[in-house]
Scaffold this motif. Structure first.
Motif: not given
Length: 458
Positions: A315-318, A351-357, A393-394
């Motif tokens: 999560i990134c908080f913006v 909360a902007v969510t990132s998805i890494s695979t 922020p994370f």
């Protein structure tokens, strides 16, 4: 007893004694619970459940309802397995960092959510995963290729076993090329489904992907979220099992079976005995256990063939702004894909969510906090429209730490057709369940369905 009869009998029993979740249970997403060991009558039925994820907890609940005293053994420091929810009531933010989406036709998990007194809400990003002409421009897939995909998906429903075995010999990307899709179109599908499968379509059997695309219960057809986060399912099940023995931080090292008795030796040196076991562990973890008698060769072979896609959600908080509604963007960075759920939009902070695979997920699973912050900052620079908050922020989450496994969703590579079928039958007094063993894998629904299937055979 078959699955349908089992559910019918269970519902009738539960209704008669008012056991089917009589009230709503609200709580944080995950929690550490360790029930006290109960003194049990010597003649009581005892069951042992290996694994405290959704499949394990639901198996334990079903066993309890059918008259068993249950011990759940979980190696991690919390229950939930591949379900984890970040909640911040002060900010008004809820975001799932594990299992998240539920399909329209995933009836088992929808039924459980209803029984728990929880609520489903529409997932604002669900349309993104629909391969339709309305989304053709968005996916960079032509209308003609959409028609081709629709035809092969429809055709798949009528294929026999021999034809499916033929499809299983090649990966989906190669099959899509054969059907006339361009490299750009295949790359677009890859970007779309990697965030659910955790792997490249070059790694997955074409039969497996087509089976998912053609199935109503498919994980590739998300529709809903649990209002308040999927972690509430875990909390509610733990609450229903509060008078059972729930063990955290314990690992099964040896399983022995003698006639009508099973025993499990734990890493702490303790031995637990019972009448049966429901094993919901990933197949790689099953192989870590010493079995007496030894596991049948077909189970070992199947376990060695199964693979797991890697997914890391962070999560990134913006600072909140109107541009974040329905935000979904793919990058060429380690963070890979960013999206915003409606439940993650607070009044002032989102909360902007990132998805890494795949290998990118490993960078976040294994990297130091400093390395992960640098990776995320670099990814955000590419997007260029997000205004990070200045303090903390994370939020990084690691399934490697919580479950001991870096994987997430079960995958079936070319040449794996039918390998999970051998787990459908019990190994003496051991019954197997888990997301990886359901008819259609990769979802919370599959975890619940597999538990029903296993317990109905006990």
């Amino acid at each position: 007893m078959n699955r349908k009869t089992f559910l019918k009998n269970l519902t009738a029993t539960a209704a008669g004694v008012n056991l089917l979740f009589p009230k709503k249970f609200y709580g944080q997403s995950t929690g550490v619970v360790s029930s006290e060991t109960k003194t049990r009558p010597s003649g009581s039925k005892r069951a042992i459940v290996l694994g405290g994820g959704l499949s394990g907890l639901y198996s334990a609940y079903l066993l309890k309802q059918t008259g068993y005293d249950v011990t759940v053994i979980e190696r991690g420091d919390s229950f939930g397995g591949r379900i984890s929810t970040y909640t911040n009531p002060n900010l008004g933010i809820v975001q799932d960092l594990g299992g998240e989406w539920i399909g329209e036709n995933q009836t088992d998990i929808k039924s459980l959510v209803k029984q728990l007194g929880l609520e489903l809400v529409s997932a604002n990003v669900s349309e993104r995963f629909s391969l339709s002409k309305a989304n053709a421009d968005q996916h960079k897939i032509s209308s003609g290729s959409i028609d081709t995909l629709d035809k092969v998906i429809d055709l798949h429903k009528s294929l026999g076993s021999n034809q499916k075995q033929g499809l299983d010999k090649i990966n989906f990307a190669s099959y899509a090329r054969y059907q006339g899709l361009t490299e750009e179109e295949i790359r677009s599908m890859n970007e779309l489904y990697r965030v659910i499968l955790g792997a490249d379509l070059n790694q997955i059997s074409s039969e497996s992907v087509l089976d998912d695309l053609s199935a109503l219960q498919s994980a590739l057809k998300p529709k809903y979220l649990v209002n308040g986060g999927a972690g509430q399912i875990i909390q509610s099940l733990v609450n229903q099992l509060k008078n059972q023995e729930l063990l955290l931080g314990e690992t099964a090292t040896k399983v022995s079976q003698q006639k009508n008795q099973v025993s499990v030796e734990l890493s702490s040196g303790r031995t637990i005995k019972g009448n049966l076991i429901v094993c919901t562990l990933p197949t790689a973890a099953v192989l870590d256990i010493k079995w007496t008698p030894t596991l049948p060769k077909d189970l070992i072979y199947s376990a060695l063939r199964m693979q797991t896609g890697k997914i890391s959600k962070n999560i990134c908080f913006v600072k909140s702004n109107s541009n974040l509604s329905n935000f979904f963007q793919t990058t060429n960075t380690a963070a890979e894909t960013f999206y915003v759920s409606d439940l993650a939009i607070g009044q002032n902070i989102t909360a902007v969510t990132s998805i890494s695979t795949g290998d990118r997920a490993s960078l976040f699973e294994k990297g130091s906090d400093r390395q992960k912050k640098n990776l995320m900052s670099s990814a955000l620079e590419e997007i260029g429209i997000l205004d990070l908050v200045s303090e903390n922020p994370f939020h990084f989450h690691s399934f490697q730490k919580s479950t001991g496994r870096s994987g997430f969703v079960s995958l079936f590579p070319p040449g794996s057709y039918g390998i999970k079928d051998v787990w459908n039958e019990p190994f003496e007094r051991v019954f197997f369940a888990g997301e990886h063993l359901a008819l259609h894998t990769g979802s919370m629904d599959s975890a619940v369905a597999s538990a029903i299937q296993a317990v109905s055979k006990t």
